[in-house]
Design a protein around this motif. Structure first.
Motif, PDB file in Angstrom:
ATOM      1  N   ASP A  58       0.556  -1.179  -0.043  1.00  0.00           N
ATOM      2  CA  ASP A  58       0.090  -0.017   0.021  1.00  0.00           C
ATOM      3  C   ASP A  58       0.932   1.117   0.108  1.00  0.00           C
ATOM      4  O   ASP A  58       1.560   1.478   1.140  1.00  0.00           O
ATOM      5  N   LYS A  59       1.007   1.860  -1.235  1.00  0.00           N
ATOM      6  CA  LYS A  59       1.865   3.021  -1.270  1.00  0.00           C
ATOM      7  C   LYS A  59       1.136   4.490  -0.605  1.00  0.00           C
ATOM      8  O   LYS A  59       2.069   5.039   0.212  1.00  0.00           O
ATOM      9  N   LEU A  60      -0.078   4.426  -0.453  1.00  0.00           N
ATOM     10  CA  LEU A  60      -0.653   5.533   0.227  1.00  0.00           C
ATOM     11  C   LEU A  60      -0.500   5.375   1.822  1.00  0.00           C
ATOM     12  O   LEU A  60      -0.007   6.404   2.385  1.00  0.00           O
ATOM     13  N   LEU A  61      -0.454   4.059   2.352  1.00  0.00           N
ATOM     14  CA  LEU A  61       0.178   3.728   3.730  1.00  0.00           C
ATOM     15  C   LEU A  61       1.496   4.203   3.789  1.00  0.00           C
ATOM     16  O   LEU A  61       1.610   4.821   4.991  1.00  0.00           O
ATOM     17  N   THR A  65       2.738   6.998   6.601  1.00  0.00           N
ATOM     18  CA  THR A  65       3.718   6.803   7.524  1.00  0.00           C
ATOM     19  C   THR A  65       4.991   7.772   7.596  1.00  0.00           C
ATOM     20  O   THR A  65       5.405   8.281   8.792  1.00  0.00           O
ATOM     21  N   LEU A  66       5.363   8.007   6.321  1.00  0.00           N
ATOM     22  CA  LEU A  66       6.313   8.978   6.406  1.00  0.00           C
ATOM     23  C   LEU A  66       5.927  10.389   6.894  1.00  0.00           C
ATOM     24  O   LEU A  66       6.862  10.894   7.347  1.00  0.00           O
ATOM     25  N   HIS A  67       4.862  10.940   6.432  1.00  0.00           N
ATOM     26  CA  HIS A  67       4.245  11.920   6.999  1.00  0.00           C
ATOM     27  C   HIS A  67       4.112  11.896   8.437  1.00  0.00           C
ATOM     28  O   HIS A  67       4.468  13.240   8.976  1.00  0.00           O
ATOM     29  N   THR A 241      -5.799   9.945   9.713  1.00  0.00           N
ATOM     30  CA  THR A 241      -6.620  10.256   8.536  1.00  0.00           C
ATOM     31  C   THR A 241      -6.765   9.134   7.566  1.00  0.00           C
ATOM     32  O   THR A 241      -7.818   8.906   7.003  1.00  0.00           O
ATOM     33  N   TYR A 242      -5.666   8.365   7.350  1.00  0.00           N
ATOM     34  CA  TYR A 242      -5.942   7.237   6.445  1.00  0.00           C
ATOM     35  C   TYR A 242      -6.683   6.220   6.901  1.00  0.00           C
ATOM     36  O   TYR A 242      -7.653   5.616   6.264  1.00  0.00           O
ATOM     37  N   MET A 243      -6.582   6.012   8.281  1.00  0.00           N
ATOM     38  CA  MET A 243      -7.357   4.879   9.110  1.00  0.00           C
ATOM     39  C   MET A 243      -8.925   5.212   8.779  1.00  0.00           C
ATOM     40  O   MET A 243      -9.716   4.574   8.390  1.00  0.00           O
ATOM     41  N   TYR A 244      -8.846   6.635   9.152  1.00  0.00           N
ATOM     42  CA  TYR A 244     -10.476   6.908   9.058  1.00  0.00           C
ATOM     43  C   TYR A 244     -11.218   6.945   7.884  1.00  0.00           C
ATOM     44  O   TYR A 244     -12.263   6.383   7.668  1.00  0.00           O
ATOM     45  N   LYS A 245     -10.334   7.064   6.590  1.00  0.00           N
ATOM     46  CA  LYS A 245     -10.881   7.165   5.249  1.00  0.00           C
ATOM     47  C   LYS A 245     -10.929   5.817   4.908  1.00  0.00           C
ATOM     48  O   LYS A 245     -12.237   5.439   4.359  1.00  0.00           O
TER      49      LYS A 245
END
Length: 285
Positions: A58-61, A65-67, A241-245
């Motif tokens: 998962d590239k978005l994950l 993570t980096l952010h 925010t990624y988990m929420y989305k």
């Protein structure tokens, strides 16, 4: 104490019940759902480790993570650093300590959402405070929430919000140091800077470890600042925010739960690493 055990258990029951309902049950429920593919509340299919395998591709994950790590760096350096400097300064004054403690702690009691809305007004391109200040000096307006600046813009309120909390922790730790140590150091002619670096900081090292651990775990819970200011757009997607989305917007509770478990494991791993790096023989008093 044996006769008082029933009363101890009685007083502990409400806390245990609250932790079970709001902490342990959601965690194990998330762990359970992480082995399912879901498209709604009732539509789920057991997929085993498929969701965990997806984490590695998962590239978005990875970007989230980096952010999160970047914000964590700002929090450790600036939030903890500023709190420590403020605590040292206030600890060395004899008057108005209660006043400074109240002033610096005040942002902590303000809602994160309210602070986020305040900074949205600051960052507004046309009517924001920052660009209006720049206009007063004939400086070109800045798009504060573009891909280049957005993550740093979100990090500023994140850092500011909890400086006061860590400031109070540091100040409380410093107040426990016996005054005899400082009097002896003064008699030896040791400067104020050396007293801070060679006496105060070593004596509160255990508290610094705790604060850094809290800062690391707190960064993993960052949500409202990013969501209200940018909605996770413009390169500001973080793990929260990624988990929420995934869980709430996409209704993919299975993968959203997997991301939540990933956040827990990631946070524990970072906390262990931080404690190992800070491991040393602490000075006691």
């Amino acid at each position: 104490m044996k006769g008082d055990r029933k009363y101890i258990v009685l007083f502990l029951l409400p806390a245990v019940a609250i932790m079970t309902i709001f902490l342990y049950y959601p965690f194990f429920k998330s762990l359970y759902l992480s082995f399912y593919r879901t498209t709604g509340f009732f539509d789920k299919k057991f997929v085993g480790w498929a969701n965990y395998e997806r984490l590695f591709t998962d590239k978005l994950l990875g970007a989230a993570t980096l952010h999160t790590l970047e914000i964590m760096l700002y929090v450790i350096v600036f939030q903890v650093g500023i709190a420590l400097v403020l605590a040292v300064l206030v600890d060395n004054i004899s008057k108005l300590k209660s006043f400074y403690r109240t002033v610096f702690f005040f942002p902590v009691v303000i809602s994160g959402t309210a602070i986020s809305l305040l900074f949205v007004l600051f960052y507004n391109y046309n009517f924001g405070l920052l660009n209006n200040l720049l206009a007063q000096f004939d400086i070109e307006k800045v798009l504060w929430l573009d891909d280049k600046n957005a993550l740093k813009a979100v990090s500023i309120p994140t850092v500011w919000h909890y400086v006061g909390f860590y400031f109070v922790l540091f100040l409380t730790a410093m107040s426990k140091i016996p005054s005899d140590y400082y009097e002896a150091a003064k008699l030896e002619g040791i400067s104020a800077f050396k007293r801070t670096t060679m006496l105060t900081i070593p004596l509160i090292m255990s508290d610094i470890k705790v604060v850094i651990t809290l800062a690391i775990t707190g960064t993993l819970k960052v949500f409202e600042f990013v969501w209200v200011i940018t909605s996770g757009q413009n390169g500001t997607e973080v793990l929260g925010t990624y988990m929420y989305k995934k869980a709430m917007v996409d209704q993919n509770f299975g993968y959203g739960s997997t991301v939540a478990i990933y956040m827990v494991v990631f946070g524990v791993l970072l906390a262990v690493i931080a404690n190992r790096l800070l491991k040393r023989d602490e000075i006691t008093y």
